[in-house]
Design a protein around this motif. Sequence first.
Motif, PDB file in Angstrom:
ATOM      1  N   HIS A 179     -13.982 -28.631  62.398  1.00 26.12           N
ATOM      2  CA  HIS A 179     -12.609 -28.984  62.984  1.00 26.12           C
ATOM      3  C   HIS A 179     -11.962 -27.740  63.574  1.00 26.12           C
ATOM      4  O   HIS A 179     -11.352 -28.054  64.734  1.00 26.12           O
ATOM      5  N   LEU A 180     -12.312 -26.413  63.217  1.00 26.08           N
ATOM      6  CA  LEU A 180     -11.782 -25.464  64.077  1.00 26.08           C
ATOM      7  C   LEU A 180     -12.418 -24.876  65.296  1.00 26.08           C
ATOM      8  O   LEU A 180     -13.614 -24.215  64.932  1.00 26.08           O
ATOM      9  N   ILE A 181     -12.039 -24.983  66.300  1.00 27.60           N
ATOM     10  CA  ILE A 181     -12.956 -24.793  67.495  1.00 27.60           C
ATOM     11  C   ILE A 181     -13.277 -23.446  67.603  1.00 27.60           C
ATOM     12  O   ILE A 181     -14.298 -22.989  68.137  1.00 27.60           O
ATOM     13  N   GLY A 182     -12.605 -22.293  67.040  1.00 25.65           N
ATOM     14  CA  GLY A 182     -12.933 -20.717  67.106  1.00 25.65           C
ATOM     15  C   GLY A 182     -13.930 -20.545  66.268  1.00 25.65           C
ATOM     16  O   GLY A 182     -14.971 -19.872  66.623  1.00 25.65           O
ATOM     17  N   SER A 188     -15.619 -15.161  69.639  1.00 20.77           N
ATOM     18  CA  SER A 188     -14.977 -13.866  69.015  1.00 20.77           C
ATOM     19  C   SER A 188     -15.996 -13.033  68.767  1.00 20.77           C
ATOM     20  O   SER A 188     -15.496 -11.931  68.824  1.00 20.77           O
ATOM     21  N   GLY A 189     -17.007 -13.410  68.068  1.00 25.47           N
ATOM     22  CA  GLY A 189     -18.005 -12.627  67.421  1.00 25.47           C
ATOM     23  C   GLY A 189     -17.640 -12.132  65.942  1.00 25.47           C
ATOM     24  O   GLY A 189     -18.369 -11.371  65.456  1.00 25.47           O
ATOM     25  N   THR A 256     -12.318  -8.218  57.954  1.00 24.87           N
ATOM     26  CA  THR A 256     -13.056  -8.561  59.271  1.00 24.87           C
ATOM     27  C   THR A 256     -12.944  -7.568  60.397  1.00 24.87           C
ATOM     28  O   THR A 256     -14.168  -7.425  60.897  1.00 24.87           O
ATOM     29  N   TRP A 257     -11.880  -7.136  60.657  1.00 27.37           N
ATOM     30  CA  TRP A 257     -11.843  -6.180  61.958  1.00 27.37           C
ATOM     31  C   TRP A 257     -12.311  -4.717  61.647  1.00 27.37           C
ATOM     32  O   TRP A 257     -13.127  -4.459  62.617  1.00 27.37           O
ATOM     33  N   ASN A 258     -12.536  -4.346  60.434  1.00 26.18           N
ATOM     34  CA  ASN A 258     -13.087  -3.146  60.128  1.00 26.18           C
ATOM     35  C   ASN A 258     -14.730  -3.378  60.135  1.00 26.18           C
ATOM     36  O   ASN A 258     -15.346  -2.481  60.823  1.00 26.18           O
ATOM     37  N   LEU A 259     -15.343  -4.667  59.696  1.00 28.72           N
ATOM     38  CA  LEU A 259     -16.670  -4.805  59.746  1.00 28.72           C
ATOM     39  C   LEU A 259     -17.021  -4.832  61.337  1.00 28.72           C
ATOM     40  O   LEU A 259     -17.882  -4.563  62.003  1.00 28.72           O
ATOM     41  N   LEU A 260     -16.067  -5.659  62.388  1.00 30.57           N
ATOM     42  CA  LEU A 260     -16.326  -5.816  63.553  1.00 30.57           C
ATOM     43  C   LEU A 260     -16.240  -4.430  64.601  1.00 30.57           C
ATOM     44  O   LEU A 260     -17.044  -4.228  65.425  1.00 30.57           O
ATOM     45  N   ALA A 261     -15.355  -3.820  64.223  1.00 31.66           N
ATOM     46  CA  ALA A 261     -15.215  -2.563  64.994  1.00 31.66           C
ATOM     47  C   ALA A 261     -14.537  -1.533  64.096  1.00 31.66           C
ATOM     48  O   ALA A 261     -13.454  -1.127  64.158  1.00 31.66           O
TER      49      ALA A 261
END
Length: 323
Positions: A179-182, A188-189, A256-261
Amino acid sequence: MKPFKVPVVPASTITPEAIYQQRRTVLKAMGFTGLSALLGQAFANVAVAADGPLLYRPASAQAFTTSEALTPFEHVSGYNNFYELGMDKSDPSANAAQLQTTPWSVAIEGEVGKPGVFTLEDILKPHALEERIYRLRCVEAWSMVIPWIGFPLKDLLARFEPTAKAKFVAFESVFDPSHLIGQKNNTSGIHWPYVEGLRIDEAVHPLTILAVGLYGKILPNQNGAPLRLVVPWKYGFKSIKSIVKIRLQETQPQTTWNLLAPREYGFYANVNPAVDHPRWSQQSERRLPASLLRPNRIPTQMFNGYQEQVASLYNNMDLRVNF
């Protein structure tokens, strides 16, 4: 019991800001409290009506409110980071109907004496709702002032009897790529689902709440319905939306954001004007609403203005390292 339903709230049903302010004044004058007994019977029925109010009481302490001007509802609900619903600021409100909130349950796991999976009604039933007017500071250097409706996270955690090993609290957001397009397109990665975490002393701090509404009404989908975290002294990405799992654990959880950057987004993410983002300054912020001709820039405060309440949590910590 009928399932708790949180609809997309059309702007036409939202109480205008001026009338809302008048209602707050009346509630405060009346000392509108004692809602615990009412919530068990009334909250589910009240919450299903998009144009109906939530039952709540005014802030119980000065630390839980502010005299700063509220950000208008159309900005609070129309300018959002909620990448599950799209990357642009207007995408979450445009795609809000994709978030399926019926039925909703929350898993309580880990170092607790009473784990389980609980319906939203079970999660909310014992808790009286309170208004908290908090500053929200995004890591992107914009900010708002929002009248949340919610209850202390510490009260929820106490119900499930944390063990002595519970040093951190991990949170997980909804995962529904059908359902969630993102999540379906994943431009977003981000490795879904979105996850966040707090130290246990941060989680049980009186300022930390779980929000179920804003501006006196149910939380709009784009703002993280039906249940989101609000930690006002941290950057906004720490206040995870649409929570489906809460896990108490001994070790620091991944976020999440710590894992990503990891060079850009630390675990603590405390608002700190002395520690710039690698790509921009954090010394000031753009208070919404703002425009090119009216940038409305203001100095950023340490801990987003909550230094007196929370600075002791970080005694003897180097906040440039533990950012």
